[in-house]
Design a protein around this motif. Structure first.
Motif, PDB file in Angstrom:
ATOM      1  N   MET A   1       0.841  -1.201   0.000  1.00 40.67           N
ATOM      2  CA  MET A   1       0.000   0.000   0.000  1.00 40.67           C
ATOM      3  C   MET A   1       0.879   1.256   0.000  1.00 40.67           C
ATOM      4  SD  MET A   1      -3.259  -0.706   0.011  1.00 40.67           S
ATOM      5  CE  MET A   1      -4.310  -2.133   0.235  1.00 40.67           C
ATOM      6  N   PRO A   2       0.411   2.383  -0.532  1.00 38.53           N
ATOM      7  CA  PRO A   2       1.210   3.591  -0.649  1.00 38.53           C
ATOM      8  C   PRO A   2       1.648   4.125   0.704  1.00 38.53           C
ATOM      9  CG  PRO A   2      -0.744   3.706  -2.031  1.00 38.53           C
ATOM     10  CD  PRO A   2      -0.887   2.512  -1.171  1.00 38.53           C
ATOM     11  N   ASN A   3       2.863   4.771   0.725  1.00 35.78           N
ATOM     12  CA  ASN A   3       3.408   5.313   1.956  1.00 35.78           C
ATOM     13  C   ASN A   3       2.613   6.488   2.497  1.00 35.78           C
ATOM     14  OD1 ASN A   3       5.510   3.466   1.938  1.00 35.78           O
ATOM     15  ND2 ASN A   3       6.810   4.777   0.664  1.00 35.78           N
ATOM     16  N   ALA A   4       1.775   7.104   1.656  1.00 42.55           N
ATOM     17  CA  ALA A   4       1.015   8.267   2.090  1.00 42.55           C
ATOM     18  C   ALA A   4      -0.030   7.912   3.143  1.00 42.55           C
ATOM     19  CB  ALA A   4       0.330   8.928   0.896  1.00 42.55           C
ATOM     20  N   LEU A   5      -0.338   6.618   3.308  1.00 45.46           N
ATOM     21  CA  LEU A   5      -1.316   6.185   4.290  1.00 45.46           C
ATOM     22  C   LEU A   5      -0.632   5.772   5.586  1.00 45.46           C
ATOM     23  CD1 LEU A   5      -3.709   3.968   2.124  1.00 45.46           C
ATOM     24  CD2 LEU A   5      -3.880   6.402   2.600  1.00 45.46           C
ATOM     25  N   ARG A   7      -0.342   3.494   9.146  1.00 45.67           N
ATOM     26  CA  ARG A   7      -0.498   2.054   9.352  1.00 45.67           C
ATOM     27  C   ARG A   7      -1.960   1.699   9.583  1.00 45.67           C
ATOM     28  NH1 ARG A   7       3.455  -0.834  13.542  1.00 45.67           N
ATOM     29  NH2 ARG A   7       4.869  -0.124  11.900  1.00 45.67           N
ATOM     30  N   ARG A   8      -2.656   2.510  10.395  1.00 41.40           N
ATOM     31  CA  ARG A   8      -4.073   2.258  10.619  1.00 41.40           C
ATOM     32  C   ARG A   8      -4.861   2.416   9.316  1.00 41.40           C
ATOM     33  NH1 ARG A   8      -7.966   2.035  14.624  1.00 41.40           N
ATOM     34  NH2 ARG A   8      -6.364   2.113  16.231  1.00 41.40           N
ATOM     35  N   GLY A   9      -4.474   3.411   8.517  1.00 35.46           N
ATOM     36  CA  GLY A   9      -5.147   3.613   7.240  1.00 35.46           C
ATOM     37  C   GLY A   9      -4.998   2.425   6.316  1.00 35.46           C
ATOM     38  N   VAL A  10      -3.827   1.808   6.325  1.00 38.42           N
ATOM     39  CA  VAL A  10      -3.601   0.613   5.507  1.00 38.42           C
ATOM     40  C   VAL A  10      -4.501  -0.531   5.970  1.00 38.42           C
ATOM     41  CG1 VAL A  10      -1.922  -1.168   4.899  1.00 38.42           C
ATOM     42  CG2 VAL A  10      -1.239   1.228   4.876  1.00 38.42           C
ATOM     43  N   VAL A  11      -4.658  -0.674   7.292  1.00 39.73           N
ATOM     44  CA  VAL A  11      -5.517  -1.735   7.834  1.00 39.73           C
ATOM     45  C   VAL A  11      -6.967  -1.510   7.423  1.00 39.73           C
ATOM     46  CG1 VAL A  11      -6.407  -2.788   9.949  1.00 39.73           C
ATOM     47  CG2 VAL A  11      -3.978  -2.206   9.774  1.00 39.73           C
ATOM     48  N   VAL A  12      -7.441  -0.268   7.575  1.00 43.02           N
ATOM     49  CA  VAL A  12      -8.822   0.053   7.200  1.00 43.02           C
ATOM     50  C   VAL A  12      -9.042  -0.199   5.716  1.00 43.02           C
ATOM     51  CG1 VAL A  12     -10.535   1.890   7.010  1.00 43.02           C
ATOM     52  CG2 VAL A  12      -9.095   1.734   9.045  1.00 43.02           C
ATOM     53  N   LEU A  13      -8.113   0.283   4.897  1.00 36.03           N
ATOM     54  CA  LEU A  13      -8.257   0.118   3.451  1.00 36.03           C
ATOM     55  C   LEU A  13      -8.222  -1.354   3.059  1.00 36.03           C
ATOM     56  CD1 LEU A  13      -8.534   1.402   0.685  1.00 36.03           C
ATOM     57  CD2 LEU A  13      -6.042   1.698   0.621  1.00 36.03           C
ATOM     58  N   VAL A 173     -15.130 -17.618   3.005  1.00 32.55           N
ATOM     59  CA  VAL A 173     -15.103 -17.820   4.457  1.00 32.55           C
ATOM     60  C   VAL A 173     -13.767 -17.326   5.006  1.00 32.55           C
ATOM     61  CG1 VAL A 173     -15.276 -19.507   6.313  1.00 32.55           C
ATOM     62  CG2 VAL A 173     -16.662 -19.800   4.232  1.00 32.55           C
ATOM     63  N   LEU A 174     -12.684 -17.678   4.328  1.00 32.51           N
ATOM     64  CA  LEU A 174     -11.349 -17.229   4.741  1.00 32.51           C
ATOM     65  C   LEU A 174     -11.210 -15.717   4.568  1.00 32.51           C
ATOM     66  CD1 LEU A 174      -8.435 -17.768   5.608  1.00 32.51           C
ATOM     67  CD2 LEU A 174      -7.891 -18.273   3.207  1.00 32.51           C
ATOM     68  N   LEU A 175     -11.648 -15.192   3.418  1.00 32.84           N
ATOM     69  CA  LEU A 175     -11.552 -13.744   3.181  1.00 32.84           C
ATOM     70  C   LEU A 175     -12.379 -12.971   4.203  1.00 32.84           C
ATOM     71  CD1 LEU A 175     -11.819 -13.591  -0.736  1.00 32.84           C
ATOM     72  CD2 LEU A 175      -9.754 -13.459   0.679  1.00 32.84           C
ATOM     73  N   ALA A 176     -13.564 -13.486   4.541  1.00 31.98           N
ATOM     74  CA  ALA A 176     -14.412 -12.812   5.524  1.00 31.98           C
ATOM     75  C   ALA A 176     -13.759 -12.811   6.903  1.00 31.98           C
ATOM     76  CB  ALA A 176     -15.781 -13.484   5.587  1.00 31.98           C
ATOM     77  N   LEU A 177     -13.102 -13.905   7.258  1.00 36.09           N
ATOM     78  CA  LEU A 177     -12.425 -13.973   8.556  1.00 36.09           C
ATOM     79  C   LEU A 177     -11.316 -12.925   8.637  1.00 36.09           C
ATOM     80  CD1 LEU A 177     -11.961 -15.346  11.280  1.00 36.09           C
ATOM     81  CD2 LEU A 177     -10.480 -17.000  10.108  1.00 36.09           C
ATOM     82  N   ILE A 178     -10.519 -12.811   7.584  1.00 36.82           N
ATOM     83  CA  ILE A 178      -9.439 -11.813   7.562  1.00 36.82           C
ATOM     84  C   ILE A 178     -10.018 -10.408   7.617  1.00 36.82           C
ATOM     85  CG2 ILE A 178      -7.526 -10.886   6.207  1.00 36.82           C
ATOM     86  CD1 ILE A 178      -7.181 -13.707   5.012  1.00 36.82           C
ATOM     87  N   ALA A 179     -11.063 -10.140   6.806  1.00 41.15           N
ATOM     88  CA  ALA A 179     -11.686  -8.813   6.792  1.00 41.15           C
ATOM     89  C   ALA A 179     -12.285  -8.473   8.155  1.00 41.15           C
ATOM     90  CB  ALA A 179     -12.760  -8.754   5.708  1.00 41.15           C
ATOM     91  N   PHE A 180     -12.870  -9.461   8.823  1.00 40.34           N
ATOM     92  CA  PHE A 180     -13.465  -9.246  10.147  1.00 40.34           C
ATOM     93  C   PHE A 180     -12.394  -8.830  11.146  1.00 40.34           C
ATOM     94  CE2 PHE A 180     -15.095 -10.400  14.294  1.00 40.34           C
ATOM     95  CZ  PHE A 180     -16.439 -10.054  14.226  1.00 40.34           C
ATOM     96  N   LEU A 181     -11.265  -9.539  11.163  1.00 44.35           N
ATOM     97  CA  LEU A 181     -10.188  -9.222  12.103  1.00 44.35           C
ATOM     98  C   LEU A 181      -9.584  -7.853  11.808  1.00 44.35           C
ATOM     99  CD1 LEU A 181      -8.431 -12.714  12.300  1.00 44.35           C
ATOM    100  CD2 LEU A 181      -9.927 -11.641  14.011  1.00 44.35           C
ATOM    101  N   LEU A 182      -9.391  -7.522  10.551  1.00 46.45           N
ATOM    102  CA  LEU A 182      -8.854  -6.213  10.186  1.00 46.45           C
ATOM    103  C   LEU A 182      -9.805  -5.094  10.611  1.00 46.45           C
ATOM    104  CD1 LEU A 182      -7.466  -6.977   6.603  1.00 46.45           C
ATOM    105  CD2 LEU A 182      -6.115  -6.509   8.644  1.00 46.45           C
ATOM    106  N   VAL A 187     -10.646  -0.362  12.376  1.00 43.19           N
ATOM    107  CA  VAL A 187     -11.682   0.608  12.025  1.00 43.19           C
ATOM    108  C   VAL A 187     -12.243   1.261  13.285  1.00 43.19           C
ATOM    109  CG1 VAL A 187     -13.958   0.927  10.950  1.00 43.19           C
ATOM    110  CG2 VAL A 187     -12.272  -0.602   9.896  1.00 43.19           C
ATOM    111  N   ASP A 188     -12.348   2.583  13.277  1.00 41.78           N
ATOM    112  CA  ASP A 188     -12.974   3.314  14.384  1.00 41.78           C
ATOM    113  C   ASP A 188     -14.486   3.357  14.191  1.00 41.78           C
ATOM    114  OD1 ASP A 188     -10.543   3.893  15.627  1.00 41.78           O
ATOM    115  OD2 ASP A 188     -10.232   5.680  14.375  1.00 41.78           O
ATOM    116  N   GLU A 189     -15.209   3.336  15.299  1.00 42.32           N
ATOM    117  CA  GLU A 189     -16.663   3.417  15.233  1.00 42.32           C
ATOM    118  C   GLU A 189     -17.086   4.843  14.900  1.00 42.32           C
ATOM    119  OE1 GLU A 189     -19.382   2.297  14.342  1.00 42.32           O
ATOM    120  OE2 GLU A 189     -19.696   0.796  15.926  1.00 42.32           O
ATOM    121  N   SER A 190     -18.170   4.970  14.155  1.00 45.36           N
ATOM    122  CA  SER A 190     -18.725   6.286  13.832  1.00 45.36           C
ATOM    123  C   SER A 190     -20.228   6.160  13.672  1.00 45.36           C
ATOM    124  CB  SER A 190     -18.106   6.840  12.546  1.00 45.36           C
ATOM    125  OG  SER A 190     -18.394   6.004  11.435  1.00 45.36           O
ATOM    126  N   LYS A 191     -20.956   7.221  14.059  1.00 45.56           N
ATOM    127  CA  LYS A 191     -22.409   7.260  13.949  1.00 45.56           C
ATOM    128  C   LYS A 191     -22.832   8.636  13.467  1.00 45.56           C
ATOM    129  CE  LYS A 191     -23.155   4.087  17.860  1.00 45.56           C
ATOM    130  NZ  LYS A 191     -23.823   3.906  19.174  1.00 45.56           N
TER     131      LYS A 191
END
Length: 508
Positions: A1-5, A7-13, A173-182, A187-191
């Motif tokens: 991922m690009p350096n402009a992001l 570490r948290r941004g890379v995880v969210v993306l 199933v595997l992709l969903a597990l990885i996405a869930f953990l990431l 990801v920060d909560e927002s409302k």
């Protein structure tokens, strides 16, 4: 991922990109396994249609609701629930022992997939609000989404070749597990403290109307289009759609604000959005059947051949953006739709040629893909850019709903036309067959099942499929050209000039 992001941004993306990859793959990879499903699960043609339509109809059901739920209860929370349900539904799809279980699981998968789509956009918008990082994030999202849709056929065919059809679903199933953990860790909560209540009446009436019309088209030959049951289902559909319009007109916070259709660029773009989904995308559901049953290719070769149809949709958008800046969307969108139509007529010539193969299909596939690539991005940008910023989310929801509704309905219509074309040829080629035998036989051939039909020669099967697919290509070509003309006429008459900034969202 690009350096402009960060570490948290890379995880969210990464979490968001995995979600959009899963959503796209479950639209484009499944068509390549339909002939396999017909054999291993003994699915008939209508059931194969519902394997696809259950997903698209379910996406439509939740699209407009999830945004309000996420705003009220938390975007991260709803995103996590959506990922978990998508993974569970994918697991059920992968272990399904019969086609009915698969269809039910696909509906659940579609509901969670629609929620994924809305939540990932909300999460991305909240996480990346600054200029450069926002551009990088949305750029990567678009690339991954395009890969999911564009390379789905070859990915699905490759999975079947090296493993089995179940893994087209189980891999999620595997992709969903990885996405869930990431998502859980990054990801920060927002409302939205001003979020309104859910438009339950609008959701129910729209969903009922679309489901009934798709059911009427798909099951019509068995129920009787003019029989009592068929007419009751059609009446329920019409009444539900009328009720939807009334409900949205009187609602204080409508799911669909019909006043935006008074903005001509918005309406012209929405027509373009629907046009792509009465032609290009539903035809991709059936093309693998033609490639495998009609041309005799295996799943991998069929997937490779389909790249000519999908890859141009990935490479054309930058060119389309430059065209839009120079010539205006009111010209570019209809031109893209017209090019799709050219592609469909070229594909028809390739299908009915004396010796059809991937080369006879290539010009039409390329032209249709180029046309889709030209029209798609300007449609999205125009629907959101032609309204005020506070209505952009609603405009995006209408755009996506128009796509999914038209896709679901036209999967049913194209399936009906395909089977009707095959039946028409069988009546001419096999006059000794009883009329009651023709339609079931035509549906079996349309689904790719011909080996188990005694007394049916390969030339008859091939010509029957060529006739049916020729009819479908003709429908797609004529339909998208009509929509291209409507889109052109609907756009503001001043399309030859650039609008002033003050006019954006104001043209009536």
């Amino acid at each position: 991922m690009p350096n402009a992001l960060t570490r948290r941004g890379v995880v969210v993306l990464s979490a968001v990109c995995l979600a959009c990859l899963m959503f796209g793959l479950e639209i484009s990879s499944v068509p390549t396994i339909l002939p396999t499903l017909e054999k291993v699960l003994h699915a008939d043609f209508k059931q194969l249609q519902w394997v696809m339509n259950a997903y698209t109809l379910a996406v439509t059901t939740v699209l407009m609701a999830v945004g309000a739920l996420a705003d009220r209860y938390g975007r991260k929370r709803v995103f996590l629930i959506s990922i978990a349900v998508f993974g569970i539904a994918s697991l059920i799809c992968g272990v399904a022992a019969d086609v009915r279980t698969l269809i039910v699981a696909r509906f659940l998968q579609g509901m969670s997939g629609g929620a994924l789509l809305i939540c990932q956009i909300a999460v991305l918008s909240h996480a990346f609000q600054q200029g450069r990082e926002r551009a990088i994030a949305w750029g990567w999202w678009g690339v991954i989404f395009g890969i999911g849709l564009g390379f789905g056929p070859i990915i699905g065919g490759g999975i079947v070749a090296v493993s089995s059809w179940e893994w087209v679903f189980l891999i999620h199933v595997l992709l969903a597990l990885i996405a869930f953990l990431l998502t859980l860790t990054g990801v920060d909560e927002s409302k939205d403290p001003l979020a309104g209540r859910l438009d339950i009446a609008g959701i129910l009436t729209l969903s009922t109307g679309v489901f009934c019309i798709a059911f009427y088209i798909t099951q019509g030959p068995d129920l009787g289009f003019t029989g009592t049951t068929g007419l009751v289902i059609l009446s329920v559909s019409v009444a539900s759609l009328i009720a939807f319009v009334i409900v949205e007109k009187v609602s204080a916070r409508p799911m669909f604000d019909f006043s935006v259709f008074g903005i001509r660029p918005f309406s012209g773009a929405i027509i373009g959005s629907a046009a792509m989904n009465i032609s290009f995308w539903p035809f991709m559901i059936y093309l693998p059947i033609w490639m495998q049953a009609g041309l005799g290719y295996d799943s991998v070769t069929a997937g490779l051949a389909l790249l000519a149809y999908t890859v141009p949709t990935l490479v054309m958008p930058p060119f389309a953006e430059r065209l839009s800046l120079r010539y205006q969307p009111g010209l570019v969108i209809p031109a893209g739709l017209f090019t799709i139509g050219v592609g469909f007529f070229l594909m028809r010539f390739g299908i009915v040629s004396a010796h059809p193969n991937w080369l006879t299909m290539l010009p039409g596939c390329l032209a249709a893909g180029i046309g889709l690539g030209i029209a798609n991005t300007p449609v999205t940008n125009t629907t959101t850019g032609s309204v005020s910023s506070d209505r952009a989310g609603m405009a995006s929801g209408i755009d996506m709903s128009a796509r999914m509704v038209s896709l679901a309905v036209n999967i049913a219509i194209m399936g009906f036309i395909l089977a009707s074309g095959v039946a028409a040829y069988l009546r001419r080629a096999l006059p000794e067959l009883d009329a009651s035998q023709i339609r079931p036989l035509a549906e079996r051939i349309s689904g790719g099942d011909s080996a188990s039909i005694p007394g049916l020669t390969d030339p008859i099967v091939h010509e029957a499929l060529a006739t049916g697919f020729g009819w479908v290509a003709l429908y797609g070509g004529i339909g998208v050209w009509i929509m291209a003309a409507l889109s052109f006429l609907t756009f503001d008459a001043g399309i030859s000039r650039k609008p002033k900034a003050s006019e954006t969202g104001q043209s009536q």
